[in-house]
Scaffold this active site. Structure first.
Site, short mmCIF file in Angstrom:
data_model
loop_
_atom_site.label_atom_id
_atom_site.label_comp_id
_atom_site.label_asym_id
_atom_site.label_seq_id
_atom_site.Cartn_x
_atom_site.Cartn_y
_atom_site.Cartn_z
N SER A 12 0.85 -1.20 0.00
CA SER A 12 0.00 0.00 0.00
C SER A 12 0.88 1.24 0.00
O SER A 12 2.10 1.15 0.14
CB SER A 12 -0.93 0.02 1.23
N SER A 135 11.34 10.16 7.64
CA SER A 135 10.25 11.13 7.76
C SER A 135 10.75 12.37 8.46
O SER A 135 11.67 12.30 9.29
CB SER A 135 9.09 10.53 8.56
N TYR A 161 7.62 7.07 17.16
CA TYR A 161 7.70 7.04 15.70
C TYR A 161 8.85 7.93 15.22
O TYR A 161 9.63 7.55 14.34
CB TYR A 161 6.38 7.51 15.10
#
Length: 270
Positions: A12, A135, A161
Site C-alpha cells: 500500500s 520522515s 515514531y
C-alpha cells in the site's frame, strides 16, 4: 536487463506506488507486505503496471525477527542479485507494545527489522543500493541505543515514531560509512495521503486533509533515489526532494550516536 528491486511495505501507500513505477520501467519487483489480502491486491496492480510480468511476493511481519530471517532466506535463495532494497516498511503504534523479541514495537518495526534484513542481504547488495523511507517526524524523537525495549511509563506514539525515523536516517549514514560499495540514502516522502497513524482524528487527517502528497508523487522520489546515477547522489544523504540532501535534526546527524545505534542494533538482532 531490468533491475531486481525488493520493496518492503509494498502492499500500500508509497511502497506500492513505487513498485508500480519500477514495474513500468521493466524492473523485476519483489513485494513484501504484512497483510495477505492487501499483498495479493498489490501484486495484481504491479503485474498490470509491468505489462503482465509477475512480481515476486513474500508475507512478513516486521515485528518478528524470525519472519524477517525467513524473508531474507527466501530472497537469498530465489534472487541471484538484488540491485535495490527499498526499506519502506514501518508505521506507528498507538500504545506501548513489546514484541516477542523483547523490543518496543515501533522501534523494531521501523528500524531493527530493516537493519536486520539489510545486514542479512549485505553481500547480495554489493554494488547496489539501499533506500530508507524516513520522515520529517524524526525531529520529534531521538533513539536511545541503550533502551531499545522502550519504557512503558514514558511511551508516546509520535515520539516513538520520530525516534524510529531518526534511526532510519542514522542507519543510512552509518551504512554509507561502513559499506562504501553500497549506495545508501534516506528520504522524507512528504506528508502522504494514506492510512497512516493511530486514532480516528489522525487517520482522518491523513486521508482527507488538503495539500497532502499523493503516494504516486512520493513514490517518484523513491524511484529516483533508486535509479539515479550514484554519482548524482550524496552517499548517506537524507533527501526531501531531488536537490542536494537536506540537513536533518542534530540528533539525526550525530556520527557517534549512529555508530552506537549500529552496535546496539547488531547486538539486539543477533
Amino acid at each position: 536487463m531490468g533491475r531486481t528491486i525488493v520493496v518492503t511495505g509494498g502492499s500500500s501507500g508509497v511502497g506500492l506506488a513505487a513498485a508500480e513505477q519500477f514495474a513500468a520501467l521493466g524492473d523485476d519487483v519483489v513485494l513484501v507486505g504484512r497483510n495477505p489480502e492487501r499483498l495479493a491486491a498489490a501484486v495484481a496492480r504491479v503485474r498490470e503496471a509491468g505489462g503482465g510480468r509477475e512480481p515476486g511476493r513474500f508475507r512478513a511481519d516486521f515485528e518478528s525477527f524470525a519472519e524477517v530471517r525467513a524473508l531474507a532466506d527466501h530472497l537469498l535463495t530465489s534472487l541471484p542479485r538484488i540491485d535495490v532494497l527499498a526499506n519502506n516498511a514501518g508505521g506507528m503504534v498507538g500504545e506501548y507494545r513489546r514484541t516477542a523479541d523483547g523490543f518496543e514495537a515501533t522501534m523494531q518495526g521501523n528500524h531493527l527489522s530493516p537493519f536486520l534484513l539489510t545486514n542479512l542481504l549485505r553481500e547480495r547488495l554489493r554494488d547496489g543500493r539501499v533506500v530508507n523511507t524516513a520522515s520529517r517526524a524524526h525531529v520529534q524523537g531521538k533513539p536511545d541505543p541503550d533502551r531499545l525495549a522502550g519504557d512503558p511509563e514514558k511511551y508516546r506514539a509520535w515520539q516513538a515514531y520520530g525516534a524510529g525515523k531518526a534511526a532510519n536516517i542514522l542507519f543510512a549514514a552509518e551504512a554509507a560509512r561502513r559499506w562504501p560499495d553500497i549506495t545508501s540514502v534516506s528520504f522524507h516522502p512528504g506528508v502522504v495521503r494514506s492510512n497512516f497513524g493511530v486514532g480516528r482524528m489522525v487517520r482522518f487527517f491523513y486521508k482527507y486533509a488538503p495539500g497532502l502528497v499523493t503516494p504516486e508523487k512520493a513514490g517518484e522520489l523513491l524511484v529516483w533515489l533508486a535509479t539515479a546515477p550514484a554519482a548524482d547522489l550524496v552517499q548517506g544523504g537524507y533527501y526531501v526532494g531531488r536537490d542536494k540532501p537536506a540537513t536533518p535534526a542534530p540528533h539525526a546527524r550525530d556520527d557517534a550516536l549512529a555508530a552506537k545505534l549500529w552496535e546496539r542494533s547488531a547486538e539486539a538482532t543477533g
